[in-house]
Design an enzyme around this catalytic site. Sequence first.
Site, PDB file in Angstrom:
ATOM      1  N   HIS A 182       0.832  -1.199   0.000  1.00 53.47           N
ATOM      2  CA  HIS A 182       0.000   0.000   0.000  1.00 53.47           C
ATOM      3  C   HIS A 182       0.868   1.251   0.000  1.00 53.47           C
ATOM      4  CE1 HIS A 182       0.621   0.890   4.381  1.00 53.47           C
ATOM      5  NE2 HIS A 182       0.786  -0.416   4.437  1.00 53.47           N
ATOM      6  N   ASP A 232      -0.767   4.217   0.767  1.00 49.43           N
ATOM      7  CA  ASP A 232      -1.384   5.146   1.716  1.00 49.43           C
ATOM      8  C   ASP A 232      -0.656   5.078   3.055  1.00 49.43           C
ATOM      9  OD1 ASP A 232      -2.572   2.496   1.994  1.00 49.43           O
ATOM     10  OD2 ASP A 232      -3.997   3.403   3.389  1.00 49.43           O
ATOM     11  N   GLU A 241      -5.132   0.619   2.834  1.00 46.65           N
ATOM     12  CA  GLU A 241      -4.733  -0.368   3.833  1.00 46.65           C
ATOM     13  C   GLU A 241      -4.787   0.213   5.236  1.00 46.65           C
ATOM     14  OE1 GLU A 241      -2.346  -3.011   6.401  1.00 46.65           O
ATOM     15  OE2 GLU A 241      -2.053  -0.867   6.024  1.00 46.65           O
ATOM     16  N   GLU A 297       5.186  -5.551   4.005  1.00 49.33           N
ATOM     17  CA  GLU A 297       5.028  -4.878   5.295  1.00 49.33           C
ATOM     18  C   GLU A 297       6.328  -4.975   6.111  1.00 49.33           C
ATOM     19  OE1 GLU A 297       2.721  -3.049   6.424  1.00 49.33           O
ATOM     20  OE2 GLU A 297       0.841  -3.561   5.442  1.00 49.33           O
ATOM     21  N   HIS A 320       4.395   4.453  12.046  1.00 52.30           N
ATOM     22  CA  HIS A 320       3.308   5.246  12.632  1.00 52.30           C
ATOM     23  C   HIS A 320       3.793   6.266  13.660  1.00 52.30           C
ATOM     24  CE1 HIS A 320      -0.238   2.331  11.553  1.00 52.30           C
ATOM     25  NE2 HIS A 320       0.699   2.355  10.606  1.00 52.30           N
TER      26      HIS A 320
END
Length: 395
Positions: free
Chosen positions: A74, A76, A141, A170, A368
């Site tokens: 992904h 995003d 995602e 990932e 994150h």
Amino acid sequence: MKSSTDPVQNLAKLIACPSVTPVEGGALTALQAMLSPLGFSVERPVFSEDGTSDVENLYARRSGNGPHLMFAGHTDVVPVGDEAAWTYPPFSAAIHNGEMYGRGAVDMKGGIACFAAAVARYLDKNGELKGSISFLITGDEEGPSINGTGKLLEWAKAKGESWDAAIVGEPTNPDKLGDMIKIGRRGSLSGTIVVNGVQGHAAYPHLADNPVRGLVTLVDSLLYPVFDEGTKDFQASNLEITTIDVGNTAVNVLPAKATAIFNIRYNDTWTDETLMAEIHNRLDKASGRSKLRPGKKTPVNYELIWRHRPSHVFFTHDEKLIGTLTSSVEAVTGNRPQLSTSGGTSDARFIKDYCPVVEFGLVGKTMHMVDERVALADLETLTQIYERFIADFFA
């Protein structure tokens, strides 16, 4: 070095695109510019559903005679949070002390940048593929995952596409590259418990029915006893209460309603159907307890609302895929990776219905976070691992 063969340049172009879910932000355009010169045909379908934002996705394929390998991921990213807290602007791709800073650096624009570079290097050296490679990339995602990978797979299958194996890029490594390959994931199931009571004065509880007392009883039944002790391949199933709310700010008023939201990560002891039944049974039994509701003979008045769609547990057994990737990691890093099913969910939960799938990417320590960043040396190492895997998979 050509730009598409350089993962650092590839990643800088992707980070520069502010593709916070569900905004494309130019990231798919940047990826298309890397893949088209390599002979990939590129399509960018947009999917919609009532109550959700439209999402643009990308499917690129370079065809050859032989097996079909999918690379999935992904572009995003999650929101940046307090931009002023970042050492460098989150979409600047700034480099300092051998690290590139930016939202999505490890989750997971870095993995995409490395796989594109690996394919470019392989083609530079070999000219052709002994099979087909496709990129299946979503912009949904980090969001609700409704208009992304699941629909993109259905769309591609309807066009006649099929795959022999897939890697999701990932960030799977906890400390250093070569630590871990994910070969499965626990399932995820969420729900909301709503207890309806009778509002009243805190000094006259016999005239009311405090829903908080009922909610505590119900929540306790979900926390104890444990659901299982784990299995050979998976950690124990674990339920967490993530929110409790009564919407009440008055200290002398008993509320009319209380809610709790829970999430359970479950192993292959359960299916979503058997787990839902177990939770229903626990709540029904607990609703009849009167320990915390003196004088109340009626059961706790509750509703159970399942949230979204469950993510199913899965475990990959494909020896060629796992063995080839394990050997590639060990050959480049000197480390033999642990095969794990730990962690949360990913879009591999959709892909497992179409072909064997594993996950392997960068070190995820800063994903994150403010100042998300990746070591430039890791970008090079991951590219070498992916290139080695491509060569061995099609050998």
